[in-house]
Design an enzyme around this catalytic site. Structure first.
Site, PDB file in Angstrom:
ATOM      1  N   GLY A 252     -10.527  -0.154   8.285  1.00 47.55           N
ATOM      2  CA  GLY A 252      -9.262   0.408   7.791  1.00 47.55           C
ATOM      3  C   GLY A 252      -9.465   1.707   7.026  1.00 47.55           C
TER       4      GLY A 252
ATOM      5  N   GLN B 116      -4.153   3.929   3.684  1.00 48.59           N
ATOM      6  CA  GLN B 116      -3.827   4.486   2.365  1.00 48.59           C
ATOM      7  C   GLN B 116      -4.995   4.335   1.381  1.00 48.59           C
ATOM      8  OE1 GLN B 116      -0.952   2.373  -0.023  1.00 48.59           O
ATOM      9  NE2 GLN B 116      -0.477   4.151  -1.281  1.00 48.59           N
TER      10      GLN B 116
ATOM     11  N   ILE C  65     -10.636  -4.903  15.025  1.00 48.08           N
ATOM     12  CA  ILE C  65     -10.989  -5.957  14.080  1.00 48.08           C
ATOM     13  C   ILE C  65     -10.832  -7.367  14.687  1.00 48.08           C
ATOM     14  CG2 ILE C  65      -8.737  -6.223  12.905  1.00 48.08           C
ATOM     15  CD1 ILE C  65     -12.087  -5.791  11.190  1.00 48.08           C
TER      16      ILE C  65
ATOM     17  N   TYR D 142       2.876 -11.762   5.845  1.00 49.34           N
ATOM     18  CA  TYR D 142       1.810 -11.025   5.150  1.00 49.34           C
ATOM     19  C   TYR D 142       1.281 -11.859   3.975  1.00 49.34           C
ATOM     20  CZ  TYR D 142      -0.143  -7.265   2.179  1.00 49.34           C
ATOM     21  OH  TYR D 142      -0.946  -6.470   1.394  1.00 49.34           O
TER      22      TYR D 142
ATOM     23  N   ILE E  11       0.572   0.179  -4.363  1.00 48.85           N
ATOM     24  CA  ILE E  11      -0.351   1.286  -4.658  1.00 48.85           C
ATOM     25  C   ILE E  11       0.341   2.622  -4.411  1.00 48.85           C
ATOM     26  CG2 ILE E  11      -2.585   2.349  -4.095  1.00 48.85           C
ATOM     27  CD1 ILE E  11      -2.850  -0.430  -5.414  1.00 48.85           C
TER      28      ILE E  11
HETATM   29  C1  AKB Z   1       3.296  -4.126   0.578  1.00 46.36           C
HETATM   30  O1  AKB Z   1       4.288  -3.650   0.024  1.00 46.36           O
HETATM   31  O2  AKB Z   1       3.341  -4.836   1.587  1.00 46.36           O
HETATM   32  C2  AKB Z   1       1.941  -3.851  -0.048  1.00 46.36           C
HETATM   33  C3  AKB Z   1       1.512  -4.943  -0.971  1.00 46.36           C
HETATM   34  C4  AKB Z   1       2.236  -5.192  -2.213  1.00 46.36           C
HETATM   35  O3  AKB Z   1       0.549  -5.612  -0.702  1.00 46.36           O
HETATM   36  N1  AKB Z   1       1.963  -2.607  -0.743  1.00 46.36           N
END
Ligand code: AKB
Length: 314
Positions: free
Chosen positions: A3, A7, A49, A138, A168
């Site tokens: 990666g 970012q 990956i 996620y 971030i």
């Molecule tokens: C997102 O917004 O998905 C990421 C995180 C908070 O892991 N920046």
């Protein structure tokens, strides 16, 4: 590093090359074209990956002993394609951990996220040990990833470490597909168009961190004395928390014409499921974590860097 065009990766790789020598840090990416800075500062390889052999080939070719595993899909892209999110975030991590076990790599860095928390988790000063019931794919992959890392540490002695990053903020490479992306996009729009339409409500408060702190956290945790760590891949991490309106006001101090309007969309629900602030006292205790940047210092630095980049000599 996986990666490396992303970012965090694009800045972390440069920091590591400065620290350990350009040739000693192999940057890898999938499809994104690497920047000139990345290509000119050390080796670059394309990998997939989810295809173990492509990673293994690089590990063998360069005699790799450490992996910073940053390849992942973020929350918004993950909701658009949950199957791909699982594949990349979980099978990708599994490949990295298996290679680490088999080739006896010494250290692995695998970032987690505040997305491990969910709507039932206490949202203020969210503790290290608490309910992990995320509502996004996620978040699910990050919880499972933390558990997998812990398993590989305990069962096979793989020296894996990781932090739960907040949103971030950075000026080098824009984030791609996260819920906290508004906190970066607002700067670009403020400088270029003096207006921004924010996709979360003005009173939405989320924990955030500026890139120099984000990079330092990765480096310091990787340098920490492993026997002293009681946690490994799931450290809560914090730096600052602010609402979208507070961020707009801080930018307005430097760009008085700037206006921000708020049109919350589906991303509001994700934001509302995450903490407003995070208790990172365990990271402070176990490896002396201490953030440097707060809201006003971050805004000043972001505007200086982005104005130079976007407006040049103007
Ligand atoms: C997102 O917004 O998905 C990421 C995180 C908070 O892991 N920046």
């Amino acid at each position: 590093m996986t990666g490396a065009c992303g970012q965090i990766g694009s800045e972390l790789v440069i920091e590591l090359r400065q620290k350990y020598g350009g040739d000693n840090v192999v940057a890898t990416g999938h499809k994104t074209k690497p920047s000139k800075t990345l290509l000119n500062s050390g080796p670059f390889e394309f990998i997939n990956i989810t295809n173990r052999e492509t990673i293994e080939a690089v590990v063998k070719r360069y005699n790799i002993d450490t992996i910073y595993h940053l390849a992942a899909l973020l929350s918004v892209v993950g909701e658009k394609n949950p199957q791909l999110c699982w594949d990349v975030n979980i099978n990708g991590l599994y490949n990295i951990l298996e290679i680490a076990r088999e080739y006896k790599l010494t250290r692995i860095f695998c970032p987690s996220s505040m997305a491990v928390f969910g709507p039932e988790t206490p949202r203020d000063n969210t503790p290290q040990e608490t309910l992990l019931c995320p509502s996004t794919m996620y978040g699910v992959t990050k919880v499972a990833g933390e558990l997998l890392c812990d398993y590989y540490f305990k069962r096979f002695g793989v020296g894996v470490r990781g932090v739960r990053y907040p949103g971030i903020i950075s000026s080098e490479t824009p984030p791609g597909g996260g819920t906290t992306d508004y906190a970066v996009a607002i700067f670009y729009e403020a400088i270029q168009h003096k207006r921004y339409t924010c996709f979360v409500k003005e009173d939405t408060v989320l924990p955030m961190m500026y890139m120099p702190d984000c990079i330092r956290a990765a480096v310091e945790l990787m340098e920490a004395d492993l026997p002293k760590l009681k946690h490994h891949a799931n450290f809560n991490l914090a730096a600052m928390s602010f609402s979208a309106a507070e961020l707009a006001t801080a930018i307005k101090k430097y760009i008085p014409e700037f206006t921000c309007e708020y049109k919350p969309d589906f991303r509001q629900e994700i934001a509302d499921s995450w903490p407003r602030s995070i208790d990172d006292s365990i990271a402070r205790e176990e490896w002396n974590w201490k953030p440097k940047y707060g809201l006003s210092m971050m805004v000043k630095d972001m505007l200086e860097k982005l104005q130079a980049k976007l407006l040049g000599g103007k």
